[in-house]
Design a protein around this motif. Structure first.
Motif, short mmCIF file in Angstrom:
data_model
loop_
_atom_site.label_atom_id
_atom_site.label_comp_id
_atom_site.label_asym_id
_atom_site.label_seq_id
_atom_site.Cartn_x
_atom_site.Cartn_y
_atom_site.Cartn_z
N TYR A 1 0.84 -1.20 0.00
CA TYR A 1 0.00 0.00 0.00
C TYR A 1 0.87 1.26 0.00
CZ TYR A 1 -3.91 3.05 1.17
OH TYR A 1 -4.88 4.03 1.14
N PRO A 2 0.55 2.28 -0.82
CA PRO A 2 -0.66 2.45 -1.63
C PRO A 2 -0.48 2.12 -3.11
CG PRO A 2 0.39 4.56 -1.36
CD PRO A 2 1.27 3.56 -0.68
N GLN A 3 0.64 1.45 -3.50
CA GLN A 3 0.86 1.12 -4.91
C GLN A 3 0.04 -0.12 -5.29
OE1 GLN A 3 3.79 1.72 -2.90
NE2 GLN A 3 3.61 3.86 -3.56
N LEU A 4 -1.16 0.11 -5.81
CA LEU A 4 -2.10 -0.99 -6.04
C LEU A 4 -2.43 -1.20 -7.52
CD1 LEU A 4 -4.64 -0.17 -3.17
CD2 LEU A 4 -2.73 -1.78 -3.10
N GLY A 5 -1.98 -0.35 -8.41
CA GLY A 5 -2.35 -0.49 -9.81
C GLY A 5 -1.22 -0.17 -10.74
N GLY A 6 -1.42 -0.55 -12.01
CA GLY A 6 -0.42 -0.25 -13.03
C GLY A 6 0.59 -1.37 -13.18
N PRO A 7 1.31 -1.39 -14.31
CA PRO A 7 2.31 -2.44 -14.54
C PRO A 7 3.43 -2.37 -13.52
CG PRO A 7 2.50 -0.67 -16.18
CD PRO A 7 1.25 -0.41 -15.41
N GLY A 8 3.83 -3.51 -13.04
CA GLY A 8 4.92 -3.59 -12.07
C GLY A 8 4.55 -3.26 -10.65
N ALA A 9 3.24 -3.03 -10.39
CA ALA A 9 2.84 -2.67 -9.03
C ALA A 9 2.92 -3.88 -8.09
CB ALA A 9 1.42 -2.11 -9.02
N ALA A 10 2.67 -5.08 -8.63
CA ALA A 10 2.66 -6.28 -7.77
C ALA A 10 4.07 -6.62 -7.32
CB ALA A 10 2.05 -7.45 -8.52
N LEU A 11 4.22 -6.91 -6.04
CA LEU A 11 5.52 -7.34 -5.50
C LEU A 11 5.85 -8.76 -5.94
CD1 LEU A 11 5.14 -6.09 -1.81
CD2 LEU A 11 6.33 -4.94 -3.68
N ALA A 12 4.81 -9.62 -6.02
CA ALA A 12 4.99 -11.01 -6.41
C ALA A 12 3.69 -11.52 -6.99
CB ALA A 12 5.42 -11.87 -5.22
N ASN A 13 3.81 -12.51 -7.88
CA ASN A 13 2.63 -13.07 -8.54
C ASN A 13 2.82 -14.58 -8.68
OD1 ASN A 13 0.11 -12.75 -10.25
ND2 ASN A 13 1.48 -13.77 -11.69
N LYS A 14 1.79 -15.35 -8.35
CA LYS A 14 1.85 -16.81 -8.48
C LYS A 14 0.53 -17.29 -9.04
CE LYS A 14 3.67 -20.95 -7.68
NZ LYS A 14 4.84 -21.43 -8.42
N SER A 15 0.57 -18.02 -10.17
CA SER A 15 -0.65 -18.53 -10.78
C SER A 15 -0.67 -20.05 -10.74
CB SER A 15 -0.77 -18.04 -12.23
OG SER A 15 0.34 -18.47 -13.00
N PHE A 16 -1.87 -20.63 -10.72
CA PHE A 16 -2.03 -22.09 -10.66
C PHE A 16 -3.43 -22.42 -11.15
CE2 PHE A 16 -1.85 -19.96 -6.52
CZ PHE A 16 -3.19 -19.94 -6.16
N PHE A 17 -3.58 -23.64 -11.67
CA PHE A 17 -4.86 -24.04 -12.24
C PHE A 17 -5.77 -24.74 -11.24
CE2 PHE A 17 -2.82 -23.19 -16.29
CZ PHE A 17 -3.88 -22.64 -17.01
N LYS A 18 -5.21 -25.61 -10.41
CA LYS A 18 -6.05 -26.40 -9.51
C LYS A 18 -6.36 -25.63 -8.23
CE LYS A 18 -4.55 -30.95 -11.12
NZ LYS A 18 -3.96 -32.24 -10.73
N ALA A 19 -7.48 -24.90 -8.23
CA ALA A 19 -7.87 -24.15 -7.04
C ALA A 19 -9.34 -23.78 -7.08
CB ALA A 19 -7.01 -22.90 -6.89
N ASP A 20 -10.10 -24.29 -6.13
CA ASP A 20 -11.47 -23.82 -5.91
C ASP A 20 -11.50 -22.79 -4.79
OD1 ASP A 20 -12.56 -25.53 -7.85
OD2 ASP A 20 -12.60 -27.21 -6.45
N ARG A 21 -10.51 -22.87 -3.93
CA ARG A 21 -10.40 -21.91 -2.82
C ARG A 21 -8.94 -21.91 -2.35
NH1 ARG A 21 -12.10 -26.68 -0.79
NH2 ARG A 21 -11.12 -27.42 1.14
N VAL A 22 -8.57 -20.89 -1.59
CA VAL A 22 -7.21 -20.81 -1.05
C VAL A 22 -7.26 -20.35 0.40
CG1 VAL A 22 -6.20 -20.24 -3.30
CG2 VAL A 22 -6.80 -18.40 -1.71
N SER A 23 -6.23 -20.67 1.15
CA SER A 23 -6.00 -20.05 2.46
C SER A 23 -4.61 -19.42 2.40
CB SER A 23 -6.09 -21.07 3.59
OG SER A 23 -5.08 -22.05 3.48
#
Length: 549
Positions: free
Chosen positions: A201-223
């Motif tokens: 916070y407060p950098q929440l938008g725009g390219p490069g704003a995310a500190l880290a990103n992780k994607s995955f296919f098998k997920a109905d929910r997360v904790s």
């Protein structure tokens, strides 16, 4: 400076009480409320205690039991106090009034000191009902219509910032104060993967704003779980159904994200469900309990490398002490309530008490005691709670009166550092029979071969067995020995007692397998049930034989 005595809140059908310390003496300064309460809460620093008894919401000071404020809110179901004791949040079930299309606001934010209403909001679902505050209360966050609304300095009349994506399904705000970070989950749709992202916070938008990103296919929910230093998050992604049919738990994967951008899939060493993930208070390592029963438990570092493997056993939960010096692995729910108490520094087991039928476990802030309880509605019979020393001794046990139910027990929160870390006391080990051939614990640190005595013993057995096999291969074949109709003689070096012990262990292993089948829902035959009834007798025989050696 004298150390505080942690309080224990007890909520049941016969009212609400505050007890003092592990000895559980009634707190003299608190007038016990005999009316059943719907909810209780301590403030994050433990200085305030609040509850709702179906007539009103009351907040008292824990130091002297004096009333801070009271609110005429009979329908309140849950309540929470903000980190700086500034705001009291209350929620009641949403309902539409006859003369209103939208209904009445059901989430109220109050000035905890004056009792003044700060803001009334709509919150239909109880899930994630309460705003999340940073420790300094500089920001608060709410999920509204699949986007996050940020408020600053408890001004809930002005949305200071928003985070909007496809559909933010869940989020968690980092612990501590500025700079605050937020971890958000967006479920996949139309063939696109689900993903989790970290923002500061407060950098929440725009390219490069995310500190880290992780994607995955098998997920109905997360904790999603932050460590105490807010430097990394563990994400357990779950599907409702295991398409392979191997597990009725569905499928789970564990992912690691750090605020510096590193991401990883945590490689688990056994197939099966992930039952629990727990960060050490040091924030430098975490424990995972996973795999088909008997489950594995492994400690990993921030590079997701395994540090220590606790072997396998009947467990489905992991609990670090507040100071981080003790780890308890436990098997509750459909397991028998076994608790393994481990010294984390030495990775040596301290004790192995049992709390059958426990539905709740939590550490006392002193890091010396824990509480287990059997509560309704999970179990409506045998309601009670017990306070244990980590060495295995029961310090206090309280059964509820006939005709009453125990609903909840909760330790008072206390600020970190209220109790120093004390040296772990190792008690003389009791004679323990191994119920089945579980995997032993072993140190996995590279270059560190300081195995436990049990692991060394098992390692030596494996080496001797391997050497014996090599000898058989190199020896020339000899004439076959004459076959006798009588029972075979014990092998060289194996006494009659050794043979009996081996047979008893074999029977106990078979009983354990039957119990696992019964736990998974299989209906046992009459002769199999009779075998289960002989377990205590066989255990006693085994212990007597082991003592005689």
């Amino acid at each position: 400076m004298a150390q505080p005595i942690p309080l224990l809140a007890v909520r049941g059908s016969d009212g609400t009480s505050l007890l003092s310390g592990p000895s559980c003496e009634p707190l003299a300064s608190f007038n016990r409320d005999a009316r059943p309460s719907r909810c209780v809460t301590f403030s994050p620093d433990g200085s305030l205690f609040g509850w709702c008894n179906g007539h009103s919401v009351s907040v008292v000071r824990c130091a002297d039991g004096s009333l801070l404020s009271t609110f005429d809110l009979p329908k309140t179901s849950v309540l929470k106090i903000s980190p700086q004791n500034t705001v009291l949040a209350t929620w009641q079930p949403y309902s539409k009034a006859q003369d209103s299309a939208q209904g009445e606001p059901n989430l109220q934010l109050w000035d905890a000191q004056s009792g003044q209403l700060l803001k009334a909001l709509y919150q239909k679902k109880m899930e994630s009902w309460c705003p999340s505050w940073s420790a300094d209360e500089q920001i608060a966050v709410r999920s509204v219509n699949n986007e996050l609304h940020f408020y600053e300095n408890n001004d809930f009349n002005t949305i200071a910032n928003k985070l909007h994506m496809q559909k933010v399904s869940d989020f968690t705000l980092s612990p501590g104060g500025a700079p605050s970070k937020v971890c958000v989950y967006v479920p996949g749709s139309k063939g696109a993967p689900s993903f989790v992202r970290l923002y500061q916070y407060p950098q929440l938008g725009g390219p490069g704003a995310a500190l880290a990103n992780k994607s995955f296919f098998k997920a109905d929910r997360v904790s999603m779980t932050w460590n105490n230093k807010a430097s990394a998050v563990l994400v357990t992604a779950s599907t409702e159904v295991d398409k392979s049919g191997a597990s009725y738990y569905g499928e789970q994967t564990l992912h690691f994200l750090s605020v510096s951008g590193e991401t990883a899939l945590v490689q688990l060493q056994k197939n099966g469900p992930i039952y629990d993930v727990s960060w050490s208070p040091s924030s430098s390592e975490f424990c995972v309990v996973y795999g088909f029963m008997p489950a594995k438990a492994t400690v990993y570092n921030l590079k997701c490398d395994p540090l220590f493997d606790f072997g396998t056993g009947p467990r489905n939960a992991a609990y670090y002490s507040p100071q981080g010096h003790i780890l308890i692995l436990a098997g509750f729910g459909n397991l028998r309530g076994q608790m393994e108490v481990w010294d984390v520094k030495k990775y040596k087991q301290v004790s192995k008490p049992q709390a059958p039928d426990a539905t709740h476990f939590s550490w006392c802030p002193d890091g010396e005691h824990v509480i287990t309880s059997t509560c309704s509605p999970r179990l409506r019979v045998g309601n009670r709670f017990q306070v244990w020393h980590y060495g295995g001794a029961v310090v206090h046990k309280q059964e509820v009166a006939a005709g009453t139910e125990l609903w909840e027990v909760r330790w008072q929160n206390l600020p970190p550092g209220s109790f120093p870390q004390r040296a772990v006391r190792h008690l003389p080990p009791a004679e323990r029979a191994r119920l089945h051939e579980e995997e032993p614990a072993q140190n996995l640190r590279p270059g560190d071969k300081s195995l436990s005595k049990a692991a060394l013993k098992n390692q030596k057995k494996r080496e001797n067995k391997k050497a014996a096999k090599q000898e058989v291969k190199t020896d020339p074949p000899s004439d076959p020995a004459p076959v006798s109709n009588n029972q075979s003689e014990p092998s060289i070096g194996e006494t009659e007692t050794d043979k009996k012990i081996k047979n008893l262990k074999k029977k106990l292993k078979a009983i354990e397998e039957l119990k696992e089948q019964q736990t998974s829902g299989k209906v046992l035959q009459k002769n199999q049930l009779e075998k289960l009834q002989k377990e205590d007798q066989l255990l006693q025989e085994l212990q007597e034989l082991q003592i005689s050696l």
